[in-house]
Design a protein around this motif. Structure first.
Motif, PDB file in Angstrom:
ATOM      1  N   ASP A  33     -15.078  -1.929   1.127  1.00 31.50           N
ATOM      2  CA  ASP A  33     -13.650  -1.888   0.795  1.00 31.50           C
ATOM      3  C   ASP A  33     -13.142  -3.227   0.275  1.00 31.50           C
ATOM      4  N   THR A  34     -13.605  -4.314   0.884  1.00 33.99           N
ATOM      5  CA  THR A  34     -13.139  -5.635   0.474  1.00 33.99           C
ATOM      6  C   THR A  34     -13.558  -5.931  -0.957  1.00 33.99           C
ATOM      7  N   LEU A  35     -14.827  -5.632  -1.279  1.00 28.47           N
ATOM      8  CA  LEU A  35     -15.318  -5.841  -2.643  1.00 28.47           C
ATOM      9  C   LEU A  35     -14.578  -4.942  -3.626  1.00 28.47           C
ATOM     10  N   ILE A  40     -10.807  -4.383  -8.127  1.00 27.47           N
ATOM     11  CA  ILE A  40      -9.653  -3.704  -8.730  1.00 27.47           C
ATOM     12  C   ILE A  40      -8.528  -4.693  -9.008  1.00 27.47           C
ATOM     13  N   ASN A  41      -8.289  -5.601  -8.078  1.00 29.00           N
ATOM     14  CA  ASN A  41      -7.261  -6.620  -8.311  1.00 29.00           C
ATOM     15  C   ASN A  41      -7.613  -7.499  -9.503  1.00 29.00           C
ATOM     16  N   GLU A  42      -8.883  -7.881  -9.611  1.00 29.37           N
ATOM     17  CA  GLU A  42      -9.311  -8.698 -10.748  1.00 29.37           C
ATOM     18  C   GLU A  42      -9.115  -7.930 -12.056  1.00 29.37           C
ATOM     19  N   ALA A  43      -9.399  -6.632 -12.025  1.00 32.09           N
ATOM     20  CA  ALA A  43      -9.199  -5.815 -13.220  1.00 32.09           C
ATOM     21  C   ALA A  43      -7.743  -5.876 -13.674  1.00 32.09           C
ATOM     22  N   ILE A  44      -6.826  -5.720 -12.744  1.00 33.90           N
ATOM     23  CA  ILE A  44      -5.405  -5.765 -13.103  1.00 33.90           C
ATOM     24  C   ILE A  44      -5.032  -7.164 -13.602  1.00 33.90           C
ATOM     25  N   ASP A  45      -5.590  -8.186 -12.970  1.00 28.88           N
ATOM     26  CA  ASP A  45      -5.339  -9.560 -13.423  1.00 28.88           C
ATOM     27  C   ASP A  45      -5.800  -9.761 -14.865  1.00 28.88           C
ATOM     28  N   ILE A  48      -6.121  -4.907 -17.252  1.00 27.11           N
ATOM     29  CA  ILE A  48      -6.491  -3.493 -17.172  1.00 27.11           C
ATOM     30  C   ILE A  48      -5.382  -2.727 -16.452  1.00 27.11           C
ATOM     31  N   ASN A  49      -4.930  -1.640 -17.059  1.00 29.80           N
ATOM     32  CA  ASN A  49      -3.835  -0.872 -16.457  1.00 29.80           C
ATOM     33  C   ASN A  49      -4.166   0.607 -16.325  1.00 29.80           C
ATOM     34  N   PHE A  50      -5.459   0.934 -16.352  1.00 33.95           N
ATOM     35  CA  PHE A  50      -5.878   2.330 -16.222  1.00 33.95           C
ATOM     36  C   PHE A  50      -7.129   2.366 -15.350  1.00 33.95           C
ATOM     37  N   MET A  51      -7.074   3.136 -14.270  1.00 32.43           N
ATOM     38  CA  MET A  51      -8.186   3.267 -13.327  1.00 32.43           C
ATOM     39  C   MET A  51      -8.641   4.722 -13.278  1.00 32.43           C
ATOM     40  N   ASP A  52      -9.934   4.927 -13.414  1.00 34.66           N
ATOM     41  CA  ASP A  52     -10.492   6.270 -13.327  1.00 34.66           C
ATOM     42  C   ASP A  52     -11.329   6.375 -12.061  1.00 34.66           C
ATOM     43  N   THR A  53     -11.002   7.337 -11.215  1.00 36.75           N
ATOM     44  CA  THR A  53     -11.730   7.544  -9.974  1.00 36.75           C
ATOM     45  C   THR A  53     -12.020   9.038  -9.816  1.00 36.75           C
ATOM     46  N   ALA A  54     -12.481   9.436  -8.652  1.00 40.20           N
ATOM     47  CA  ALA A  54     -12.760  10.855  -8.384  1.00 40.20           C
ATOM     48  C   ALA A  54     -12.833  11.062  -6.882  1.00 40.20           C
ATOM     49  N   ASP A  55     -12.519  12.276  -6.464  1.00 38.88           N
ATOM     50  CA  ASP A  55     -12.537  12.555  -5.032  1.00 38.88           C
ATOM     51  C   ASP A  55     -13.937  12.488  -4.431  1.00 38.88           C
ATOM     52  N   VAL A  56     -14.968  12.670  -5.262  1.00 35.19           N
ATOM     53  CA  VAL A  56     -16.339  12.635  -4.730  1.00 35.19           C
ATOM     54  C   VAL A  56     -16.931  11.231  -4.719  1.00 35.19           C
ATOM     55  N   ALA A  65      -9.138   3.148  -2.185  1.00 35.63           N
ATOM     56  CA  ALA A  65      -9.089   1.740  -2.583  1.00 35.63           C
ATOM     57  C   ALA A  65      -8.201   1.554  -3.809  1.00 35.63           C
ATOM     58  N   VAL A  66      -8.351   2.447  -4.791  1.00 39.08           N
ATOM     59  CA  VAL A  66      -7.502   2.372  -5.978  1.00 39.08           C
ATOM     60  C   VAL A  66      -6.033   2.499  -5.582  1.00 39.08           C
ATOM     61  N   GLY A  67      -5.746   3.466  -4.751  1.00 31.59           N
ATOM     62  CA  GLY A  67      -4.361   3.683  -4.335  1.00 31.59           C
ATOM     63  C   GLY A  67      -3.776   2.489  -3.597  1.00 31.59           C
ATOM     64  N   ARG A  68      -4.549   1.903  -2.672  1.00 32.36           N
ATOM     65  CA  ARG A  68      -4.047   0.757  -1.924  1.00 32.36           C
ATOM     66  C   ARG A  68      -3.686  -0.401  -2.846  1.00 32.36           C
ATOM     67  N   VAL A  69      -4.567  -0.694  -3.788  1.00 34.45           N
ATOM     68  CA  VAL A  69      -4.310  -1.833  -4.674  1.00 34.45           C
ATOM     69  C   VAL A  69      -3.144  -1.538  -5.608  1.00 34.45           C
ATOM     70  N   VAL A  70      -3.142  -0.361  -6.202  1.00 31.53           N
ATOM     71  CA  VAL A  70      -2.071  -0.032  -7.151  1.00 31.53           C
ATOM     72  C   VAL A  70      -0.708  -0.066  -6.459  1.00 31.53           C
ATOM     73  N   ARG A  71      -0.643   0.445  -5.245  1.00 38.40           N
ATOM     74  CA  ARG A  71       0.628   0.439  -4.524  1.00 38.40           C
ATOM     75  C   ARG A  71       1.071  -0.978  -4.168  1.00 38.40           C
ATOM     76  N   SER A  72       0.112  -1.909  -4.074  1.00 38.16           N
ATOM     77  CA  SER A  72       0.448  -3.274  -3.683  1.00 38.16           C
ATOM     78  C   SER A  72       0.854  -4.146  -4.867  1.00 38.16           C
ATOM     79  N   ARG A  73       0.664  -3.650  -6.073  1.00 33.07           N
ATOM     80  CA  ARG A  73       0.941  -4.449  -7.270  1.00 33.07           C
ATOM     81  C   ARG A  73       2.249  -4.015  -7.915  1.00 33.07           C
ATOM     82  N   SER A  74       2.834  -4.944  -8.665  1.00 33.29           N
ATOM     83  CA  SER A  74       4.099  -4.636  -9.343  1.00 33.29           C
ATOM     84  C   SER A  74       3.884  -4.097 -10.749  1.00 33.29           C
TER      85      SER A  74
END
Length: 328
Positions: A33-35, A40-45, A48-56, A65-74
């Motif tokens: 999770d930490t990595l 993801i944070n580095e990507a936004i830095d 990058i403003n588009f993240m592709d993930t999947a439930d599997v 992880a995507v959700g946590r970071v996105v919610r924490s960013r402005s």
């Protein structure tokens, strides 16, 4: 970073975006999770403003992880996820609106988001594309405010062409790279006519096109590059783009002569894709932040020259095309 309009979603997305299959570590290594959050944070830095993930992906851990970071960013960051691959057995008969609705609602919980920017059917069996009731479900989910747009992730060009017949399909995620060139024929033409956003996955042919692998490279037993070369786990086209490994190494050796002095071919391979204006964005993966810098550098590279493209095309035609072009 440069940005492009993603078809009729009207999202302005970074042309180099982030695929998060292995964002928490390398394939088969478990999920850190930490990595993942650092990457993801580095990507936004990096813009990058588009993240592709999947439930599997790691049983929902990637979505979380995507959700946590996105919610924490402005910043405005678009979140795309996928549904359907949890169905087991993964057959047409088991695709139902009820099951898919439950997956979408689980993805909302995993990400902690009120609405998903893009939900994609995750490489369903071909027969699913001939069932209007499956696609109608997503109109209802949109009306309910749970999704903004619908897309499809496909294995075959034929599936992409069928899928974009549905008016509510806004995007297609497809394998396209120097070793998988068929989509640039009829599909790109039709996608442009229908204003379909094209998301390119597996742009580096599972790492082959970085130029870093050799005949002695060892992949872990849980890594799909070890166990799925012949399709033992899923469609073999997802692994090295379906190219026999030794043949891929030879093609890469020849590509290095086209681009002398480049030990890392990844930015050039990504630039080759970006030179197609039909492409909305590329979603290379990154198992650590350093990979992001390499990937993002493609956005500022100049377009490849006509002679470079001609030589790369000759390598594809002579070595790769007989193995892959007719299959996907």
């Amino acid at each position: 970073m440069q940005y492009r309009r993603l078809g009729k979603t009207n999202f302005e997305v970074s042309e180099i975006s982030l695929g998060t299959w292995q964002v928490g570590g390398t394939w088969g290594s478990g999920f850190d999770d930490t990595l993942a959050e650092k990457t993801i944070n580095e990507a936004i830095d990096q813009g990058i403003n588009f993240m592709d993930t999947a439930d599997v992906y790691e049983a929902g851990a990637s979505e979380a992880a995507v959700g946590r970071v996105v919610r924490s960013r402005s910043e405005q960051v678009y979140v795309a996820t996928k549904c359907g691959r949890q169905i087991n057995p993964h057959i047409n008969e088991n695709y139902t609106p009820k099951v898919l609705r439950s997956y979408v609602e689980t993805s909302l919980r995993n990400t902690g988001l009120e609405c998903l920017d893009l939900i994609q059917l995750h490489c369903p069996p071909t027969e699913v594309y001939y069932r209007p009731e499956i696609f109608e479900l997503f109109d209802r989910l949109k009306d309910e405010g749970k999704i903004k747009s619908l897309g499809i992730s496909v294995e075959k060009v034929e599936e992409a062409l069928k899928g974009i017949e549905y008016p509510n399909v806004s995007t297609v995620q497809i394998i396209f790279n120097m070793f998988r060139q068929r989509p640039m024929e009829l599909f790109f033409e039709q996608a442009k006519k229908k204003d379909i956003g094209i998301l390119v996955r597996v742009p580096l042919a599972s790492g082959l096109l970085t130029g870093k692998f050799t005949a002695d490279t060892v992949f872990g037993k849980e890594d799909h590059r070890f166990f799925n070369r012949d399709g033992a786990g899923f469609d073999k086209g997802e692994t090295f783009s379906g190219v026999p490994y030794e043949m891929g190494l030879e093609a890469v050796r020849r590509l290095k002569s086209v681009f002398p002095g480049h030990t890392n071919l990844a930015p050039l391979a990504l630039r080759w894709i970006l030179d197609f204006p039909e492409v909305g964005c590329i979603i290379p993966g990154a198992s650590k932040p350093e990979h992001l810098l390499s990937n993002c550098s493609a956005s500022v590279l100049p377009s490849l020259g006509p002679e470079e493209r001609k030589l790369a095309e000759e390598i594809y035609t002579t070595l790769i095309k007989p193995h892959v072009h007719h299959l996907w």
